[in-house]
Design a protein around this motif. Structure first.
Motif, PDB file in Angstrom:
ATOM      1  N   SER A 209       0.820  -1.213   0.000  1.00  0.00           N
ATOM      2  CA  SER A 209       0.000   0.000   0.000  1.00  0.00           C
ATOM      3  C   SER A 209       0.854   1.264   0.000  1.00  0.00           C
ATOM      4  O   SER A 209       0.388   2.340  -0.377  1.00  0.00           O
ATOM      5  N   LYS A 210       2.130   1.132   0.399  1.00  0.00           N
ATOM      6  CA  LYS A 210       3.031   2.278   0.472  1.00  0.00           C
ATOM      7  C   LYS A 210       3.928   2.404  -0.755  1.00  0.00           C
ATOM      8  O   LYS A 210       4.683   3.362  -0.871  1.00  0.00           O
ATOM      9  N   MET A 211       3.858   1.444  -1.662  1.00  0.00           N
ATOM     10  CA  MET A 211       4.740   1.451  -2.829  1.00  0.00           C
ATOM     11  C   MET A 211       4.237   2.412  -3.901  1.00  0.00           C
ATOM     12  O   MET A 211       3.040   2.692  -4.004  1.00  0.00           O
ATOM     13  N   ALA A 218      -1.178   5.386 -13.899  1.00  0.00           N
ATOM     14  CA  ALA A 218      -1.833   5.904 -12.695  1.00  0.00           C
ATOM     15  C   ALA A 218      -3.164   5.214 -12.412  1.00  0.00           C
ATOM     16  O   ALA A 218      -3.512   4.972 -11.247  1.00  0.00           O
ATOM     17  N   ASP A 219      -3.921   4.894 -13.467  1.00  0.00           N
ATOM     18  CA  ASP A 219      -5.222   4.253 -13.255  1.00  0.00           C
ATOM     19  C   ASP A 219      -5.061   2.880 -12.607  1.00  0.00           C
ATOM     20  O   ASP A 219      -5.798   2.522 -11.677  1.00  0.00           O
ATOM     21  N   THR A 220      -4.089   2.105 -13.098  1.00  0.00           N
ATOM     22  CA  THR A 220      -3.872   0.767 -12.543  1.00  0.00           C
ATOM     23  C   THR A 220      -3.440   0.840 -11.085  1.00  0.00           C
ATOM     24  O   THR A 220      -3.914   0.065 -10.245  1.00  0.00           O
ATOM     25  N   VAL A 221      -2.542   1.786 -10.775  1.00  0.00           N
ATOM     26  CA  VAL A 221      -2.103   1.957  -9.388  1.00  0.00           C
ATOM     27  C   VAL A 221      -3.287   2.333  -8.506  1.00  0.00           C
ATOM     28  O   VAL A 221      -3.438   1.825  -7.384  1.00  0.00           O
ATOM     29  N   ARG A 222      -4.144   3.205  -9.018  1.00  0.00           N
ATOM     30  CA  ARG A 222      -5.318   3.626  -8.241  1.00  0.00           C
ATOM     31  C   ARG A 222      -6.267   2.454  -8.022  1.00  0.00           C
ATOM     32  O   ARG A 222      -6.792   2.267  -6.920  1.00  0.00           O
ATOM     33  N   LYS A 225      -4.602   0.190  -5.322  1.00  0.00           N
ATOM     34  CA  LYS A 225      -4.548   0.711  -3.955  1.00  0.00           C
ATOM     35  C   LYS A 225      -5.921   1.088  -3.399  1.00  0.00           C
ATOM     36  O   LYS A 225      -6.205   0.844  -2.218  1.00  0.00           O
ATOM     37  N   ASP A 226      -6.764   1.683  -4.237  1.00  0.00           N
ATOM     38  CA  ASP A 226      -8.029   2.229  -3.735  1.00  0.00           C
ATOM     39  C   ASP A 226      -9.212   1.281  -3.892  1.00  0.00           C
ATOM     40  O   ASP A 226     -10.252   1.481  -3.255  1.00  0.00           O
ATOM     41  N   VAL A 227      -9.065   0.276  -4.753  1.00  0.00           N
ATOM     42  CA  VAL A 227     -10.176  -0.650  -4.981  1.00  0.00           C
ATOM     43  C   VAL A 227      -9.827  -2.054  -4.487  1.00  0.00           C
ATOM     44  O   VAL A 227     -10.518  -2.622  -3.638  1.00  0.00           O
ATOM     45  N   TYR A 228      -8.728  -2.606  -5.016  1.00  0.00           N
ATOM     46  CA  TYR A 228      -8.394  -3.991  -4.667  1.00  0.00           C
ATOM     47  C   TYR A 228      -8.006  -4.153  -3.201  1.00  0.00           C
ATOM     48  O   TYR A 228      -8.538  -5.034  -2.507  1.00  0.00           O
ATOM     49  N   LEU A 292     -18.178  -7.206  -8.977  1.00  0.00           N
ATOM     50  CA  LEU A 292     -18.026  -7.094  -7.529  1.00  0.00           C
ATOM     51  C   LEU A 292     -16.931  -6.101  -7.159  1.00  0.00           C
ATOM     52  O   LEU A 292     -17.070  -5.332  -6.202  1.00  0.00           O
ATOM     53  N   LEU A 293     -15.859  -6.104  -7.936  1.00  0.00           N
ATOM     54  CA  LEU A 293     -14.714  -5.259  -7.600  1.00  0.00           C
ATOM     55  C   LEU A 293     -14.897  -3.818  -8.063  1.00  0.00           C
ATOM     56  O   LEU A 293     -14.649  -2.874  -7.304  1.00  0.00           O
ATOM     57  N   PHE A 294     -15.345  -3.643  -9.310  1.00  0.00           N
ATOM     58  CA  PHE A 294     -15.345  -2.302  -9.895  1.00  0.00           C
ATOM     59  C   PHE A 294     -16.713  -1.616  -9.943  1.00  0.00           C
ATOM     60  O   PHE A 294     -16.781  -0.387  -9.977  1.00  0.00           O
ATOM     61  N   ASN A 295     -17.790  -2.377  -9.953  1.00  0.00           N
ATOM     62  CA  ASN A 295     -19.116  -1.758 -10.071  1.00  0.00           C
ATOM     63  C   ASN A 295     -19.922  -1.777  -8.783  1.00  0.00           C
ATOM     64  O   ASN A 295     -20.756  -0.904  -8.557  1.00  0.00           O
TER      65      ASN A 295
END
Length: 323
Positions: A209-211, A218-222, A225-228, A292-295
């Motif tokens: 989470s700190k990496m 940027a979208d994949t990182v978001r 970190k913010d979804v998965y 389940l993850l994104f919607n």
């Protein structure tokens, strides 16, 4: 960058008197937090014997008597051979393959060398051990090989791409081997836990989470970190088992007169795994996990919170049985 760490499981205190004909139970790596007290000969192994203090303490009076400790690196052909050759008559009745490493994060950030290290432990480590003990088991027409796998060997999980692939490889190898071994009266069993509460898992989540993941968009990182990561934390809290739960399940498997090949330790995961086999196109499971993850993230969070309340201790006890 990504994380790469060792994982361990535990064996509870037990007295396997009905296994009186067994001469050697080989476990690698050993339990580091649960007392071992076995009536049979147990050989626990670890790469670095300097870290044996916790094991000695957990083993108590059994250490040096019914339980011995040997060095073993499953990533080394020579180390594996030396370990088995050091056992009297190379006689191993039960092999418990328990070594593993985890790898988590966007695949763009993971080097090929890191991927190879995961496969060298999670897949080739198991293959090395089985290849070394299998010929003697086949000659004796007896033996039991237990492999610590994962539900991720049955169902892919986003951002666990390489770890999942290593477990899929292990599952395919063992499923193929099980057919041949039956002809020689040698049993092979897979233990397939879902999330397990360990310091290793929590530290891995905290570290990633700190990496920054340089080179990853940027979208994949978001999304990672913010979804998965929040969703993964919810799942661990709601559905996670303890190492002791996995140990109890493994104990049941090796004590069984007719051990099953696959043993899901957590029945809460059965419907999730079943999605994959309910639709031959694969669309049902892929689309379900995507939604389940994104919607439906907030709905998933609420569902996991409710599930956490419903999974009381009595239900958790029922989920550890492979029968």
């Amino acid at each position: 960058m990504s994380t790469l760490n060792c994982t361990h499981s535990c064996f509870l205190e037990t007295n396997w008197n009905h296994l009186e004909d067994f001469r050697c139970l080989l476990i690698y790596p050993p339990c580091s937090c649960t007392r071992l007290c076995l009536s049979q000969s147990v050989i626990a192994t670890m790469r670095d014997l300097k870290k044996k203090d916790k094991l000695e303490e957990a083993a108590g009076d059994a250490y040096g008597k019914t339980m011995t400790l040997l060095p073993l690196d499953v990533c080394s052909d020579e180390s594996v051979k030396q370990c088995i050759n050091s056992i009297k008559d190379r006689h191993v009745d039960i092999l418990i393959n328990n070594a593993g490493v985890g790898l988590l994060g966007p695949v763009e950030s993971i080097s090929i060398e890191e991927m190879k290290r995961v496969f060298d432990t999670n897949f080739f480590g198991v293959v090395r051990m089985i290849k070394e003990v299998m010929p003697d088991m086949k000659k004796r027409r007896s033996g039991h090989i237990v492999v610590m796998s994962s539900v991720m060997g049955l169902q892919g999980v986003v951002f666990n791409d390489v770890y999942t692939a290593s477990k899929f490889a292990m599952e395919g190898f063992c499923e193929s081997m099980a057919v041949q071994l039956m002809k020689f009266n040698v049993r092979l069993s897979m233990i397939e836990p879902g999330p397990v509460h360990t310091e290793f898992e929590m530290k891995m989540m905290e570290d990633v989470s700190k990496m920054d993941f340089p080179g990853v968009d940027a979208d994949t990182v978001r999304y990672f970190k913010d979804v998965y990561l929040p969703s993964s934390t919810d799942i661990f809290e709601a559905m996670g088992q303890t190492p002791e739960d996995i140990a109890k399940c493994t104990k049941m498997v090796i004590e069984s007169d007719s051990p099953r090949f696959r043993n899901l330790t957590n029945s809460l995961y059965t419907p999730i795994v079943a999605l994959k086999y309910a639709d031959e196109t694969g669309g049902l499971s892929v689309n379900t996990f995507y939604n389940l993850l994104f919607n439906f993230g907030p709905l998933m969070h609420i569902t996991m919170s409710i599930l956490k309340c419903l999974t009381c201790s009595c239900l958790r006890r029922r989920t550890i049985s492979p029968n």
